[in-house]
Each structure stands twice: as structure tokens, then as C-alpha cells.
Scaffold this motif. Sequence first.
Motif, PDB file in Angstrom:
ATOM      1  N   ALA A  29      32.759  64.189 -36.172  1.00 45.46           N
ATOM      2  CA  ALA A  29      34.026  63.980 -35.465  1.00 45.46           C
ATOM      3  C   ALA A  29      35.129  64.804 -36.139  1.00 45.46           C
ATOM      4  CB  ALA A  29      34.398  62.504 -35.464  1.00 45.46           C
ATOM      5  N   PRO A  30      36.124  65.257 -35.384  1.00 49.25           N
ATOM      6  CA  PRO A  30      37.196  66.073 -35.969  1.00 49.25           C
ATOM      7  C   PRO A  30      38.047  65.283 -36.953  1.00 49.25           C
ATOM      8  CG  PRO A  30      37.725  65.471 -33.707  1.00 49.25           C
ATOM      9  CD  PRO A  30      36.299  65.064 -33.933  1.00 49.25           C
ATOM     10  N   LEU A  31      38.725  66.015 -37.835  1.00 50.09           N
ATOM     11  CA  LEU A  31      39.627  65.371 -38.790  1.00 50.09           C
ATOM     12  C   LEU A  31      40.701  64.587 -38.038  1.00 50.09           C
ATOM     13  CD1 LEU A  31      40.098  68.208 -41.440  1.00 50.09           C
ATOM     14  CD2 LEU A  31      38.644  66.166 -41.602  1.00 50.09           C
ATOM     15  N   GLY A  32      41.072  63.453 -38.592  1.00 47.50           N
ATOM     16  CA  GLY A  32      42.052  62.599 -37.941  1.00 47.50           C
ATOM     17  C   GLY A  32      41.435  61.521 -37.076  1.00 47.50           C
ATOM     18  N   THR A  33      40.108  61.571 -36.872  1.00 50.84           N
ATOM     19  CA  THR A  33      39.423  60.526 -36.102  1.00 50.84           C
ATOM     20  C   THR A  33      39.522  59.203 -36.852  1.00 50.84           C
ATOM     21  OG1 THR A  33      37.867  62.087 -35.101  1.00 50.84           O
ATOM     22  CG2 THR A  33      37.195  59.772 -35.169  1.00 50.84           C
ATOM     23  N   VAL A  34      39.739  58.136 -36.112  1.00 54.43           N
ATOM     24  CA  VAL A  34      39.828  56.800 -36.713  1.00 54.43           C
ATOM     25  C   VAL A  34      38.428  56.184 -36.760  1.00 54.43           C
ATOM     26  CG1 VAL A  34      40.782  54.482 -36.495  1.00 54.43           C
ATOM     27  CG2 VAL A  34      42.181  56.472 -35.900  1.00 54.43           C
ATOM     28  N   PHE A  35      38.093  55.613 -37.907  1.00 56.91           N
ATOM     29  CA  PHE A  35      36.805  54.949 -38.093  1.00 56.91           C
ATOM     30  C   PHE A  35      37.036  53.460 -38.343  1.00 56.91           C
ATOM     31  CE2 PHE A  35      36.156  59.332 -39.388  1.00 56.91           C
ATOM     32  CZ  PHE A  35      34.988  59.664 -38.722  1.00 56.91           C
ATOM     33  N   GLN A  36      36.028  52.684 -38.010  1.00 60.71           N
ATOM     34  CA  GLN A  36      36.015  51.260 -38.323  1.00 60.71           C
ATOM     35  C   GLN A  36      34.776  50.938 -39.154  1.00 60.71           C
ATOM     36  OE1 GLN A  36      36.086  49.191 -34.532  1.00 60.71           O
ATOM     37  NE2 GLN A  36      38.322  49.024 -34.569  1.00 60.71           N
ATOM     38  N   VAL A  37      34.911  49.964 -40.039  1.00 54.37           N
ATOM     39  CA  VAL A  37      33.792  49.466 -40.835  1.00 54.37           C
ATOM     40  C   VAL A  37      33.673  47.964 -40.590  1.00 54.37           C
ATOM     41  CG1 VAL A  37      32.882  49.081 -43.161  1.00 54.37           C
ATOM     42  CG2 VAL A  37      34.033  51.243 -42.606  1.00 54.37           C
ATOM     43  N   TYR A  38      32.500  47.540 -40.165  1.00 54.00           N
ATOM     44  CA  TYR A  38      32.213  46.125 -39.944  1.00 54.00           C
ATOM     45  C   TYR A  38      31.235  45.654 -41.025  1.00 54.00           C
ATOM     46  CZ  TYR A  38      34.352  46.481 -35.312  1.00 54.00           C
ATOM     47  OH  TYR A  38      35.236  46.671 -34.274  1.00 54.00           O
ATOM     48  N   ARG A  41      29.230  42.070 -39.153  1.00 53.87           N
ATOM     49  CA  ARG A  41      29.746  42.023 -37.787  1.00 53.87           C
ATOM     50  C   ARG A  41      31.204  41.565 -37.726  1.00 53.87           C
ATOM     51  NH1 ARG A  41      25.295  42.911 -34.650  1.00 53.87           N
ATOM     52  NH2 ARG A  41      26.460  42.596 -32.734  1.00 53.87           N
ATOM     53  N   VAL A  42      31.923  41.676 -38.841  1.00 56.53           N
ATOM     54  CA  VAL A  42      33.348  41.350 -38.899  1.00 56.53           C
ATOM     55  C   VAL A  42      34.105  42.617 -39.299  1.00 56.53           C
ATOM     56  CG1 VAL A  42      35.131  39.983 -40.039  1.00 56.53           C
ATOM     57  CG2 VAL A  42      32.920  38.942 -39.484  1.00 56.53           C
ATOM     58  N   LEU A  43      35.160  42.951 -38.547  1.00 56.63           N
ATOM     59  CA  LEU A  43      35.946  44.141 -38.841  1.00 56.63           C
ATOM     60  C   LEU A  43      36.588  44.009 -40.222  1.00 56.63           C
ATOM     61  CD1 LEU A  43      37.110  46.859 -37.961  1.00 56.63           C
ATOM     62  CD2 LEU A  43      38.980  45.609 -36.839  1.00 56.63           C
ATOM     63  N   ALA A  44      36.216  44.914 -41.144  1.00 58.50           N
ATOM     64  CA  ALA A  44      36.697  44.830 -42.520  1.00 58.50           C
ATOM     65  C   ALA A  44      37.680  45.933 -42.874  1.00 58.50           C
ATOM     66  CB  ALA A  44      35.507  44.879 -43.487  1.00 58.50           C
ATOM     67  N   TRP A  45      37.663  47.043 -42.114  1.00 61.51           N
ATOM     68  CA  TRP A  45      38.540  48.160 -42.455  1.00 61.51           C
ATOM     69  C   TRP A  45      38.624  49.110 -41.276  1.00 61.51           C
ATOM     70  CZ3 TRP A  45      37.661  53.400 -42.472  1.00 61.51           C
ATOM     71  CH2 TRP A  45      38.625  54.211 -43.097  1.00 61.51           C
ATOM     72  N   TYR A  46      39.754  49.827 -41.172  1.00 65.26           N
ATOM     73  CA  TYR A  46      39.864  50.939 -40.231  1.00 65.26           C
ATOM     74  C   TYR A  46      40.832  51.965 -40.795  1.00 65.26           C
ATOM     75  CZ  TYR A  46      44.023  48.310 -38.703  1.00 65.26           C
ATOM     76  OH  TYR A  46      45.214  47.620 -38.669  1.00 65.26           O
ATOM     77  N   VAL A  61      24.147  41.556 -46.115  1.00 66.58           N
ATOM     78  CA  VAL A  61      24.796  41.705 -44.821  1.00 66.58           C
ATOM     79  C   VAL A  61      24.490  43.087 -44.257  1.00 66.58           C
ATOM     80  CG1 VAL A  61      26.694  40.108 -45.305  1.00 66.58           C
ATOM     81  CG2 VAL A  61      26.947  42.538 -45.856  1.00 66.58           C
ATOM     82  N   ARG A  62      24.740  43.244 -42.982  1.00 62.09           N
ATOM     83  CA  ARG A  62      24.636  44.534 -42.323  1.00 62.09           C
ATOM     84  C   ARG A  62      26.023  45.169 -42.284  1.00 62.09           C
ATOM     85  NH1 ARG A  62      21.439  46.956 -37.975  1.00 62.09           N
ATOM     86  NH2 ARG A  62      22.751  48.326 -36.726  1.00 62.09           N
ATOM     87  N   ILE A  63      26.093  46.481 -42.560  1.00 62.43           N
ATOM     88  CA  ILE A  63      27.351  47.220 -42.511  1.00 62.43           C
ATOM     89  C   ILE A  63      27.255  48.287 -41.427  1.00 62.43           C
ATOM     90  CG2 ILE A  63      28.920  48.741 -43.774  1.00 62.43           C
ATOM     91  CD1 ILE A  63      28.120  47.325 -46.335  1.00 62.43           C
ATOM     92  N   ASP A  64      28.213  48.295 -40.515  1.00 62.45           N
ATOM     93  CA  ASP A  64      28.252  49.277 -39.428  1.00 62.45           C
ATOM     94  C   ASP A  64      29.491  50.145 -39.571  1.00 62.45           C
ATOM     95  OD1 ASP A  64      26.083  48.580 -37.186  1.00 62.45           O
ATOM     96  OD2 ASP A  64      26.822  46.697 -38.014  1.00 62.45           O
ATOM     97  N   VAL A  65      29.312  51.461 -39.400  1.00 58.75           N
ATOM     98  CA  VAL A  65      30.412  52.419 -39.441  1.00 58.75           C
ATOM     99  C   VAL A  65      30.403  53.193 -38.131  1.00 58.75           C
ATOM    100  CG1 VAL A  65      31.431  54.386 -40.642  1.00 58.75           C
ATOM    101  CG2 VAL A  65      30.201  52.638 -41.945  1.00 58.75           C
ATOM    102  N   GLY A  66      31.578  53.335 -37.524  1.00 58.18           N
ATOM    103  CA  GLY A  66      31.664  54.075 -36.274  1.00 58.18           C
ATOM    104  C   GLY A  66      33.073  54.540 -36.004  1.00 58.18           C
ATOM    105  N   ALA A  67      33.203  55.466 -35.030  1.00 66.59           N
ATOM    106  CA  ALA A  67      34.501  56.011 -34.658  1.00 66.59           C
ATOM    107  C   ALA A  67      35.047  55.278 -33.434  1.00 66.59           C
ATOM    108  CB  ALA A  67      34.372  57.504 -34.350  1.00 66.59           C
ATOM    109  N   VAL A  68      36.378  55.228 -33.343  1.00 67.75           N
ATOM    110  CA  VAL A  68      37.050  54.633 -32.183  1.00 67.75           C
ATOM    111  C   VAL A  68      38.124  55.603 -31.700  1.00 67.75           C
ATOM    112  CG1 VAL A  68      36.587  52.252 -32.863  1.00 67.75           C
ATOM    113  CG2 VAL A  68      38.671  53.381 -33.661  1.00 67.75           C
ATOM    114  N   GLY A  69      38.649  55.339 -30.525  1.00 65.65           N
ATOM    115  CA  GLY A  69      39.629  56.230 -29.929  1.00 65.65           C
ATOM    116  C   GLY A  69      41.051  55.943 -30.376  1.00 65.65           C
ATOM    117  N   PRO A  70      41.991  56.801 -29.968  1.00 67.39           N
ATOM    118  CA  PRO A  70      43.408  56.596 -30.302  1.00 67.39           C
ATOM    119  C   PRO A  70      43.899  55.245 -29.781  1.00 67.39           C
ATOM    120  CG  PRO A  70      43.044  58.798 -29.415  1.00 67.39           C
ATOM    121  CD  PRO A  70      41.767  58.031 -29.194  1.00 67.39           C
ATOM    122  N   GLY A  71      44.626  54.537 -30.628  1.00 63.00           N
ATOM    123  CA  GLY A  71      45.152  53.241 -30.236  1.00 63.00           C
ATOM    124  C   GLY A  71      44.158  52.107 -30.323  1.00 63.00           C
ATOM    125  N   GLU A  72      42.930  52.386 -30.794  1.00 62.30           N
ATOM    126  CA  GLU A  72      41.892  51.346 -30.865  1.00 62.30           C
ATOM    127  C   GLU A  72      41.574  50.945 -32.300  1.00 62.30           C
ATOM    128  OE1 GLU A  72      39.310  52.454 -26.850  1.00 62.30           O
ATOM    129  OE2 GLU A  72      38.670  53.244 -28.800  1.00 62.30           O
TER     130      GLU A  72
END
Length: 231
Positions: A29-38, A41-46, A61-72
Motif C-alpha cells: 500500500a502507498p505511504l500514508g495508508t492507514v492500518f489497523q491492528v486487532y 478480534r478487538v481493535l488495539a491500534w490504528y 491470541v490472534r493478531i490481525d493487521v490490515g489497511a482501511v480507507g480514509p476516514g475509517e
Amino acid sequence: MPFDQSTITEVRPPVWDGSTLQLEWTSTAPLGTVFQVYVGRVLAWYGTSRWVAITMPRSRVRIDVGAVGPGEAAQDFSTMLPAAPSDRVELDWLGGTYLDPTGRDDVQGFRVYGSPLPGAGVDYSSPLAEIQAYPSGVLTDGYGLGGFGQGSFGRAASSYRWTSPALSRGAWTFAVASFDAAGNESAPFIASAVIQSPPRPPGAGPDGSRLWCTYDPATRRATLSWTPSPA
């Protein structure tokens, strides 16, 4: 754009620094993309960083990392996370399935047996669990006591469930047999399941590390040591 993991190319092994658990990942993903870390299954960081330090979880526990869109960034996408593969087997059965066809029933309970290792046959020498029949003291199996469509007509109303402990990856086989007042067992019902969960991580040392390095200046040789996965 909802939570998306397609751009995550690598999540490096977490590192415990003595106070926090450090996570680092790479993404196309391009620089500046927002990521979330669960975590569990609980949102721990963005944020837009590709590195984060979080509080050490108290259990596996299971840890999930993924990208989200602007404003999300702060939006909770936990319901969209991929299902974690189960490392347990759940057996369900109807008590009336094990009744004596003659109607002379004195089922006292059920014994659950299983294979000691993935791919092995069932070990009948020692049950994994023994479950009492009719724990309420009220018979719910027998002629005229069950519901239509549950086992033999009018015979099976009681239901039972047993859940295994955590299992390693592979094919496991289980058997459930009823036993009567004299201790005699019925022919067992056999069930098989394949566990696809990843191997469990090895136990950490006192400092939280799972990998150690020692160096011998005389031989100029570094030695890496680690504890193997328990499964």
C-alpha cells in the motif's frame, strides 16, 4: 474501503522488549495508508506507521493487521475479520442413539475416547472424558419420551456435548460409547476431524524471549538456541 489484508506481504514475528510487544509488517500500500491492528478480534491500534508497540496479551491470541480507507481509522471492522481456524473438536450426540433396541435400557453415561496423536487410531485404554447420563435425574430417553425426528421415534430427547482441549494440526479420531450400570460398553460411534490451525508458539523464557544467542569470542562463533513449538 473496509478492512483489507491483501496488501500485507509480511508480518514479522512479534518481539518482546521487556515492556511491550513490538509488531512490524510490510505492505504494498502507498505511504500514508492507514492500518489497523486487532488483538483477539478487538481493535488495539490504528495509524499510518508500519510498526507498533502494544501491551503484551495475557493469553494466546490472534493478531490481525490490515489497511482501511480514509476516514475509517477508528471504525470497528472486527466482524469482517477472517475466522480463526479452530484448534478444538466439539462432539454432539443424542442419548437415544445408544438405547438398547429391546427397550431394556439402563444407560448410565458415556465415555469419550480419542487418538493420542494426529493420524493415530483411537486409544481405548483410557477415556478422555466420562459424562453422566441424565445429570438432572430425569430420564428423557426411552419409548414415548423423545421427540419425533431425534433418533428412533419417541426415544431420543437428551443431548450431550464434549469439547476437546487444544489440538495440534492433523487428523484426529474420536469415539463415544455408552456404558450401563454393570459397566458394559456399547459399540462406539466414531468421528474424525482435521485441525488446520497453525502450530502453537513455544513457551517464552523469563524475559519473554523465544530465541537466544550466545557468542564465544575464542571460537568467534555465535550460537542460536530456541524452544520448539509444543505442537
